[in-house]
Write a protein that holds these residues in place. Structure first.
Motif, PDB file in Angstrom:
ATOM      1  N   THR A 179       0.829  -1.203   0.000  1.00 57.04           N
ATOM      2  CA  THR A 179       0.000   0.000   0.000  1.00 57.04           C
ATOM      3  C   THR A 179       0.863   1.253   0.000  1.00 57.04           C
ATOM      4  N   ALA A 180       0.618   2.126  -0.964  1.00 52.21           N
ATOM      5  CA  ALA A 180       1.426   3.340  -1.100  1.00 52.21           C
ATOM      6  C   ALA A 180       0.875   4.155  -2.265  1.00 52.21           C
ATOM      7  N   VAL A 181       1.383   5.371  -2.388  1.00 49.48           N
ATOM      8  CA  VAL A 181       1.203   6.128  -3.629  1.00 49.48           C
ATOM      9  C   VAL A 181       2.365   5.729  -4.543  1.00 49.48           C
ATOM     10  N   TYR A 182       2.008   5.341  -5.760  1.00 52.07           N
ATOM     11  CA  TYR A 182       3.003   4.914  -6.737  1.00 52.07           C
ATOM     12  C   TYR A 182       3.212   6.040  -7.747  1.00 52.07           C
ATOM     13  N   LEU A 237      20.681   0.613 -14.026  1.00 47.36           N
ATOM     14  CA  LEU A 237      20.915   1.203 -12.704  1.00 47.36           C
ATOM     15  C   LEU A 237      20.302   2.596 -12.654  1.00 47.36           C
ATOM     16  N   PRO A 238      19.147   2.733 -12.017  1.00 51.02           N
ATOM     17  CA  PRO A 238      18.493   4.047 -11.983  1.00 51.02           C
ATOM     18  C   PRO A 238      19.158   4.994 -10.996  1.00 51.02           C
ATOM     19  N   ARG A 239      18.967   6.295 -11.233  1.00 49.37           N
ATOM     20  CA  ARG A 239      19.344   7.270 -10.223  1.00 49.37           C
ATOM     21  C   ARG A 239      18.278   7.243  -9.138  1.00 49.37           C
ATOM     22  N   ASN A 240      18.574   7.886  -8.031  1.00 46.43           N
ATOM     23  CA  ASN A 240      17.571   7.981  -6.981  1.00 46.43           C
ATOM     24  C   ASN A 240      16.567   9.080  -7.343  1.00 46.43           C
ATOM     25  N   TRP A 241      15.604   9.297  -6.471  1.00 45.07           N
ATOM     26  CA  TRP A 241      14.473  10.171  -6.814  1.00 45.07           C
ATOM     27  C   TRP A 241      14.926  11.581  -7.163  1.00 45.07           C
ATOM     28  N   TYR A 242      16.012  12.050  -6.553  1.00 43.71           N
ATOM     29  CA  TYR A 242      16.452  13.423  -6.800  1.00 43.71           C
ATOM     30  C   TYR A 242      17.124  13.560  -8.154  1.00 43.71           C
ATOM     31  N   GLY A 243      17.374  12.436  -8.842  1.00 43.31           N
ATOM     32  CA  GLY A 243      18.006  12.490 -10.146  1.00 43.31           C
ATOM     33  C   GLY A 243      17.043  12.418 -11.314  1.00 43.31           C
ATOM     34  N   MET A 244      15.741  12.313 -11.009  1.00 43.87           N
ATOM     35  CA  MET A 244      14.747  12.187 -12.070  1.00 43.87           C
ATOM     36  C   MET A 244      14.475  13.539 -12.738  1.00 43.87           C
ATOM     37  N   ASN A 245      14.170  13.473 -14.052  1.00 42.17           N
ATOM     38  CA  ASN A 245      13.877  14.698 -14.794  1.00 42.17           C
ATOM     39  C   ASN A 245      12.397  15.091 -14.735  1.00 42.17           C
ATOM     40  N   TYR A 246      11.531  14.093 -14.863  1.00 41.28           N
ATOM     41  CA  TYR A 246      10.098  14.372 -14.949  1.00 41.28           C
ATOM     42  C   TYR A 246       9.325  13.404 -14.060  1.00 41.28           C
ATOM     43  N   TRP A 247       8.255  13.913 -13.458  1.00 44.06           N
ATOM     44  CA  TRP A 247       7.441  13.130 -12.524  1.00 44.06           C
ATOM     45  C   TRP A 247       5.977  13.160 -12.912  1.00 44.06           C
ATOM     46  N   GLY A 248       5.303  12.033 -12.595  1.00 38.28           N
ATOM     47  CA  GLY A 248       3.853  12.022 -12.655  1.00 38.28           C
ATOM     48  C   GLY A 248       3.275  12.459 -11.323  1.00 38.28           C
ATOM     49  N   GLN A 249       1.957  12.478 -11.264  1.00 40.21           N
ATOM     50  CA  GLN A 249       1.263  13.002 -10.081  1.00 40.21           C
ATOM     51  C   GLN A 249       1.023  11.921  -9.027  1.00 40.21           C
ATOM     52  N   GLY A 250       1.219  10.658  -9.399  1.00 37.25           N
ATOM     53  CA  GLY A 250       1.032   9.562  -8.460  1.00 37.25           C
ATOM     54  C   GLY A 250      -0.337   8.912  -8.564  1.00 37.25           C
ATOM     55  N   THR A 251      -0.398   7.638  -8.204  1.00 37.75           N
ATOM     56  CA  THR A 251      -1.657   6.908  -8.158  1.00 37.75           C
ATOM     57  C   THR A 251      -1.663   6.042  -6.906  1.00 37.75           C
ATOM     58  N   GLN A 252      -2.784   6.052  -6.193  1.00 42.27           N
ATOM     59  CA  GLN A 252      -2.880   5.343  -4.918  1.00 42.27           C
ATOM     60  C   GLN A 252      -3.155   3.864  -5.158  1.00 42.27           C
ATOM     61  N   VAL A 253      -2.391   3.027  -4.481  1.00 48.93           N
ATOM     62  CA  VAL A 253      -2.636   1.587  -4.445  1.00 48.93           C
ATOM     63  C   VAL A 253      -2.877   1.207  -2.992  1.00 48.93           C
ATOM     64  N   THR A 254      -4.013   0.593  -2.727  1.00 51.57           N
ATOM     65  CA  THR A 254      -4.356   0.160  -1.381  1.00 51.57           C
ATOM     66  C   THR A 254      -4.660  -1.326  -1.415  1.00 51.57           C
ATOM     67  N   VAL A 255      -3.947  -2.072  -0.573  1.00 50.28           N
ATOM     68  CA  VAL A 255      -4.135  -3.519  -0.509  1.00 50.28           C
ATOM     69  C   VAL A 255      -4.717  -3.863   0.851  1.00 50.28           C
ATOM     70  N   SER A 256      -5.898  -4.432   0.862  1.00 51.86           N
ATOM     71  CA  SER A 256      -6.560  -4.780   2.111  1.00 51.86           C
ATOM     72  C   SER A 256      -6.237  -6.223   2.495  1.00 51.86           C
ATOM     73  N   SER A 257      -6.201  -6.435   3.817  1.00 57.54           N
ATOM     74  CA  SER A 257      -5.859  -7.788   4.304  1.00 57.54           C
ATOM     75  C   SER A 257      -7.106  -8.642   4.453  1.00 57.54           C
TER      76      SER A 257
END
Length: 131
Positions: A92-95, A111-131
């Motif tokens: 469960t997280a925002v992806y 080998l990706p850079r870390n988050w601070y090395g990215m050029n462009y970002w999306g707005q995110g999508t919520q994924v929720t997994v229920s138990s």
């Protein structure tokens, strides 16, 4: 204008599956790599889940999702997918997806850079997994 748009999130029961999409435009897609991050809570760090080089298809998959998540790209559609199977409540997280000009390779892996090395970002999508 650069656009990166995620879709496909939602609510699913543990053990279920979702497929996330990341559609990109406005930059030379084939020269970039796309990485999926997730952030479990606003105060927590964005963590790399999986990356793919759109240049040649080499990938990186974090150990936490290896064997359950698969990343792929359709360069003609400028879209990267994240197939998520055997989902767990801890997934469960925002992806977020993000694009970077290709970083480096290690043999068969990207080998990706870390988050601070990215050029462009999306707005995110919520994924929720229920138990």
């Amino acid at each position: 204008e650069v656009e990166v748009v995620e879709s496909g999130g939602g609510l699913v029961q543990a053990g279920g599956s979702l497929r996330l999409s990341c559609a990109a435009s406005g930059f030379a897609f084939d020269d970039y790599a796309v990485t999926w991050f997730r952030q479990a809570a606003p105060e927590k760090e964005r963590v790399i889940i999986s990356s793919i080089s759109c240049e040649d298809g080499r990938t990186y998959v974090a150990n936490s999702v290896k064997g359950r998540f698969t990343i792929s790209t359709d360069n003609a559609k400028k879209t990267v997918y994240l197939q998520m199977n055997s989902l767990r409540p801890e997934d469960t997280a925002v992806y977020y997806c993000a694009a970077e000009d290709v970083a480096s390779y290690d043999g068969n892996y990207y080998l990706p850079r870390n988050w601070y090395g990215m050029n462009y970002w999306g707005q995110g999508t919520q994924v929720t997994v229920s138990s």
